[in-house]
Scaffold this motif. Structure first.
Motif, PDB file in Angstrom:
ATOM      1  N   HIS A  26      19.595 101.565  66.086  1.00 52.53           N
ATOM      2  CA  HIS A  26      20.335 101.563  67.359  1.00 52.53           C
ATOM      3  C   HIS A  26      20.624 102.994  67.840  1.00 52.53           C
ATOM      4  O   HIS A  26      20.680 103.249  69.044  1.00 52.53           O
ATOM      5  CB  HIS A  26      21.647 100.791  67.216  1.00 52.53           C
ATOM      6  N   TYR A  27      20.798 103.910  66.918  1.00 53.15           N
ATOM      7  CA  TYR A  27      21.162 105.289  67.251  1.00 53.15           C
ATOM      8  C   TYR A  27      19.945 106.206  67.425  1.00 53.15           C
ATOM      9  O   TYR A  27      20.097 107.347  67.870  1.00 53.15           O
ATOM     10  CB  TYR A  27      22.054 105.877  66.155  1.00 53.15           C
ATOM     11  N   GLU A  28      18.776 105.701  67.072  1.00 57.39           N
ATOM     12  CA  GLU A  28      17.581 106.546  67.052  1.00 57.39           C
ATOM     13  C   GLU A  28      17.335 107.203  68.407  1.00 57.39           C
ATOM     14  O   GLU A  28      17.396 106.560  69.447  1.00 57.39           O
ATOM     15  CB  GLU A  28      16.372 105.701  66.647  1.00 57.39           C
ATOM     16  N   TRP A  29      17.088 108.513  68.365  1.00 57.73           N
ATOM     17  CA  TRP A  29      16.814 109.391  69.505  1.00 57.73           C
ATOM     18  C   TRP A  29      18.023 109.574  70.418  1.00 57.73           C
ATOM     19  O   TRP A  29      17.917 110.227  71.441  1.00 57.73           O
ATOM     20  CB  TRP A  29      15.594 108.924  70.291  1.00 57.73           C
ATOM     21  N   LYS A  30      19.186 109.001  70.052  1.00 58.11           N
ATOM     22  CA  LYS A  30      20.394 109.188  70.856  1.00 58.11           C
ATOM     23  C   LYS A  30      21.451 109.985  70.097  1.00 58.11           C
ATOM     24  O   LYS A  30      22.166 110.784  70.692  1.00 58.11           O
ATOM     25  CB  LYS A  30      20.997 107.835  71.263  1.00 58.11           C
ATOM     26  N   ASN A  31      21.589 109.694  68.814  1.00 60.20           N
ATOM     27  CA  ASN A  31      22.675 110.295  68.030  1.00 60.20           C
ATOM     28  C   ASN A  31      22.178 110.785  66.682  1.00 60.20           C
ATOM     29  O   ASN A  31      21.222 110.268  66.131  1.00 60.20           O
ATOM     30  CB  ASN A  31      23.775 109.258  67.756  1.00 60.20           C
ATOM     31  N   ARG A  32      22.913 111.767  66.167  1.00 60.56           N
ATOM     32  CA  ARG A  32      22.811 112.144  64.758  1.00 60.56           C
ATOM     33  C   ARG A  32      23.955 111.421  64.061  1.00 60.56           C
ATOM     34  O   ARG A  32      24.988 111.162  64.688  1.00 60.56           O
ATOM     35  CB  ARG A  32      22.952 113.644  64.592  1.00 60.56           C
TER      36      ARG A  32
END
Length: 139
Positions: A26-32
């Motif tokens: 869900h966080y891929e390419w949006k958040n660390r």
């Protein structure tokens, strides 16, 4: 020489694929993500989270999410929350049930750093600031 470089690139690609955190897609390419693993009663877990949460502007600037994993529960303590399984995160990260560990997961879903000790905010921010996407101005 080219063969050596190609072999090294393939080896690195294999390593990165082996550490992919599918449970965080869900966080891929949006958040660390900073994952903090440990028993609910482990004071190092609270200390690590406190160290990071004191720097909310820096967390936001680096698009960080902090997730605490204790026993089979995964709980977002900073950032956007989604439903997750603590057991799945443990399995993906290869972390034992009672182990204290801190992981930094990049926007690509790969584990960029792992520690069995509390990590300073400066060390985590420095690691992120040296990442290619960060240097390229992509968060």
């Amino acid at each position: 020489m080219r063969a050596l470089i190609l072999a090294a690139a393939i080896a690195l690609a294999s390593i990165n694929q082996g550490f992919a955190m599918d449970s965080l897609s869900h966080y891929e390419w949006k958040n660390r993500i900073v994952l903090v693993f440990g028993k609910a009663s482990d004071p190092k877990v609270e200390k690590q989270i406190d160290v990071l949460k004191q720097k909310q502007a820096e967390l936001a600037d680096r698009a960080l999410v902090i997730i605490r994993i204790s026993d089979d529960e995964a709980r977002v303590v900073y950032g956007t929350s989604v439903a997750m399984s603590g057991d799945k995160l443990r399995a993906d990260a290869k972390v034992g049930n009672d182990d204290f560990q801190v992981l930094l997961v990049g926007k690509d879903g790969g584990v960029k750093f792992r520690s069995k000790e509390i990590v300073s905010d400066a060390d985590i921010f420095d690691l992120i600031d040296r990442m290619p996407m960060r240097k390229a101005g992509q968060g």
